[in-house]
Design a protein around this motif. Structure first.
Motif, PDB file in Angstrom:
ATOM      1  N   ASP A  85       0.883  -1.168   0.000  1.00 40.97           N
ATOM      2  CA  ASP A  85       0.000   0.000   0.000  1.00 40.97           C
ATOM      3  C   ASP A  85       0.913   1.208   0.000  1.00 40.97           C
ATOM      4  O   ASP A  85       1.526   1.542   1.018  1.00 40.97           O
ATOM      5  CB  ASP A  85      -0.909  -0.009   1.243  1.00 40.97           C
ATOM      6  N   CYS A  88      -0.676   4.841   2.636  1.00 42.17           N
ATOM      7  CA  CYS A  88      -1.535   4.281   3.702  1.00 42.17           C
ATOM      8  C   CYS A  88      -2.690   5.188   4.103  1.00 42.17           C
ATOM      9  O   CYS A  88      -3.814   4.721   4.308  1.00 42.17           O
ATOM     10  CB  CYS A  88      -0.698   4.028   4.953  1.00 42.17           C
ATOM     11  N   ASN A  90      -5.446   6.790   5.940  1.00 43.42           N
ATOM     12  CA  ASN A  90      -6.180   6.380   7.139  1.00 43.42           C
ATOM     13  C   ASN A  90      -6.302   4.874   7.286  1.00 43.42           C
ATOM     14  O   ASN A  90      -6.946   4.394   8.216  1.00 43.42           O
ATOM     15  CB  ASN A  90      -7.564   7.039   7.152  1.00 43.42           C
ATOM     16  N   GLY A  91      -5.727   4.116   6.371  1.00 46.17           N
ATOM     17  CA  GLY A  91      -5.620   2.675   6.543  1.00 46.17           C
ATOM     18  C   GLY A  91      -6.709   1.821   5.914  1.00 46.17           C
ATOM     19  O   GLY A  91      -6.672   0.591   6.018  1.00 46.17           O
ATOM     20  N   ASP A  93      -7.359   1.180   2.760  1.00 44.91           N
ATOM     21  CA  ASP A  93      -6.816   0.309   1.709  1.00 44.91           C
ATOM     22  C   ASP A  93      -5.922  -0.770   2.317  1.00 44.91           C
ATOM     23  O   ASP A  93      -5.912  -1.914   1.860  1.00 44.91           O
ATOM     24  CB  ASP A  93      -6.005   1.135   0.691  1.00 44.91           C
ATOM     25  N   CYS A 145       8.880   7.651   1.753  1.00 43.58           N
ATOM     26  CA  CYS A 145       8.318   8.037   0.450  1.00 43.58           C
ATOM     27  C   CYS A 145       8.194   6.789  -0.434  1.00 43.58           C
ATOM     28  O   CYS A 145       9.115   5.971  -0.496  1.00 43.58           O
ATOM     29  CB  CYS A 145       9.234   9.050  -0.226  1.00 43.58           C
ATOM     30  N   THR A 182       7.495  12.568  -7.580  1.00 46.07           N
ATOM     31  CA  THR A 182       7.750  11.402  -6.712  1.00 46.07           C
ATOM     32  C   THR A 182       6.821  10.240  -7.076  1.00 46.07           C
ATOM     33  O   THR A 182       7.203   9.078  -7.005  1.00 46.07           O
ATOM     34  CB  THR A 182       7.614  11.770  -5.219  1.00 46.07           C
TER      35      THR A 182
HETATM   36  C1  LIG Z   1      -5.603   9.932  -0.369  1.00 46.72           C
HETATM   37  S1  LIG Z   1      -4.529   9.568   0.990  1.00 46.72           S
HETATM   38  C2  LIG Z   1      -4.513   7.801   1.022  1.00 46.72           C
HETATM   39  C3  LIG Z   1      -5.792   7.173   1.545  1.00 46.72           C
HETATM   40  C4  LIG Z   1      -5.582   5.796   2.112  1.00 46.72           C
HETATM   41  N1  LIG Z   1      -5.072   4.833   1.162  1.00 46.72           N
HETATM   42  C5  LIG Z   1      -6.754   5.264   2.882  1.00 46.72           C
HETATM   43  O1  LIG Z   1      -7.231   4.117   2.617  1.00 46.72           O
HETATM   44  O2  LIG Z   1      -7.198   5.976   3.777  1.00 46.72           O
HETATM   45  C6  LIG Z   1      -2.915   9.918   0.323  1.00 46.72           C
HETATM   46  C7  LIG Z   1      -1.789   9.665   1.311  1.00 46.72           C
HETATM   47  O3  LIG Z   1      -0.562   9.697   0.566  1.00 46.72           O
HETATM   48  C8  LIG Z   1       0.418  10.165   1.448  1.00 46.72           C
HETATM   49  N2  LIG Z   1       1.599  10.606   0.681  1.00 46.72           N
HETATM   50  C9  LIG Z   1       1.850  11.804   0.109  1.00 46.72           C
HETATM   51  N3  LIG Z   1       3.039  11.788  -0.531  1.00 46.72           N
HETATM   52  C10 LIG Z   1       3.568  10.556  -0.338  1.00 46.72           C
HETATM   53  C11 LIG Z   1       4.790   9.928  -0.729  1.00 46.72           C
HETATM   54  N4  LIG Z   1       5.693  10.584  -1.475  1.00 46.72           N
HETATM   55  N5  LIG Z   1       5.000   8.645  -0.344  1.00 46.72           N
HETATM   56  C12 LIG Z   1       4.084   7.970   0.392  1.00 46.72           C
HETATM   57  N6  LIG Z   1       2.912   8.511   0.800  1.00 46.72           N
HETATM   58  C13 LIG Z   1       2.656   9.780   0.442  1.00 46.72           C
HETATM   59  C14 LIG Z   1      -0.268  11.281   2.222  1.00 46.72           C
HETATM   60  O4  LIG Z   1       0.433  11.542   3.402  1.00 46.72           O
HETATM   61  C15 LIG Z   1      -1.665  10.687   2.426  1.00 46.72           C
HETATM   62  O5  LIG Z   1      -1.770  10.068   3.662  1.00 46.72           O
END
Ligand SMILES: C[S@@+](CC[C@H](N)C(=O)[O-])C[C@H]1O[C@@H](n2cnc3c(N)ncnc32)[C@H](O)[C@@H]1O
Length: 252
Positions: A85, A88, A90-91, A93, A145, A182
């Protein structure tokens, strides 16, 4: 590439364990259309068998893009698989993935990544609230990241699915958001480690600043992949300019 935070593997017995609480004629026509899609997809490798109901619900406005993605995941993932994943949040997925990899073999593994510790705390909390400890042990969270996902995966890991749910953390800081460059590095990494028959699943939101540029980056990456080795699909609502877009990249 922007400066990235140090890697920190957050296992469940870490300090995060104590994180604070927190059939109409029209449908028939659509159904026929998707039976057609299924035929085409079957010819291309059998990927979409059984998924047309979800797609029908999506285009009828009855199912969210993320739910459609989850239903496609069910077709691809088997118990015991290793999956990632990549966002993540809020978890939700992470939990959906965990339920699919967990089986009696106990070999399944979900690697969850996010750059925000608050997101990993939320994921930990959700896991503790909704999943038994034995299953939670199959999840490894990393404050990292997603462009660096290869750093935390075992070299020989056969990764069946890598999920991206792009954008910002719902109810979090909207300034901390996935960025096209990224995301592109992460998709390149994902394409190097995904197993044959595996899926890179991407949900892209385009209603916020930068969302459309990120969609362009994802589509440019997907369209650059050779048809001999990859099947790439995009699903979007044609008359809802800011609706989420689903992109599925399948390694043959
Ligand atoms: C739309 S939310 C994800 C929702 C999540 N999958 C869920 O089920 O709740 C996007 C997430 O991507 C994270 N994010 C942003 N840039 C990122 C990066 N370069 N690497 C990993 N995560 C990143 C953010 O911090 C945020 O928590």
């Amino acid at each position: 590439m922007e400066t990235l935070p140090p890697t920190l593997n957050l296992l469940f017995r870490s300090s995060l364990e104590s994180a604070p609480s927190f059939r109409s004629p029209r449908v028939s026509l659509l159904r026929r259309f998707f039976i057609g899609c299924r035929f085409v997809a079957s010819a291309a490798g059998g990927f979409c068998a059984g998924a047309e109901d979800s797609l029908l619900s999506f285009i009828n406005g009855k199912m969210k893009a993320t739910d459609v993605a989850h239903s496609i995941w069910k077709i691809v993932i088997r118990g015991g698989d290793t999956v990632v994943d990549a966002t993540c949040g809020n978890g939700y997925d992470t939990i959906a993935l965990l339920k699919l990899v967990a089986d009696d073999s106990r070999r399944g593994c979900v690697h969850g990544l996010d750059i925000q510790s608050s997101a990993l705390e939320n994921t930990c909390y959700l896991l503790r609230e909704s999943v038994a400890e034995k299953q939670r042990e199959l999840v490894k969270l990393h404050l990292l990241c997603h462009s660096r996902m290869e750093d935390i995966l075992p070299k020989d890991a056969a990764v069946r699915l890598i999920a991206f749910n792009l954008g910002y953390l719902p109810a979090g800081d909207k300034a901390i958001i996935t960025k096209p460059h990224t995301t592109l590095f992460a998709l390149q990494a994902a394409s190097r480690i995904i197993a044959s028959g595996g899926l890179i699943s991407i949900v892209i939101y385009i209603g916020h600043p930068g969302g459309r540029e990120e969609l362009e980056a994802v589509l440019s990456f997907a369209s650059s992949l050779a048809v001999e080795g990859w099947n790439c699909f995009k699903f979007e609502t044609a008359n809802r300019s800011t609706g989420p877009v689903l992109v599925f990249i399948i390694k043959k």
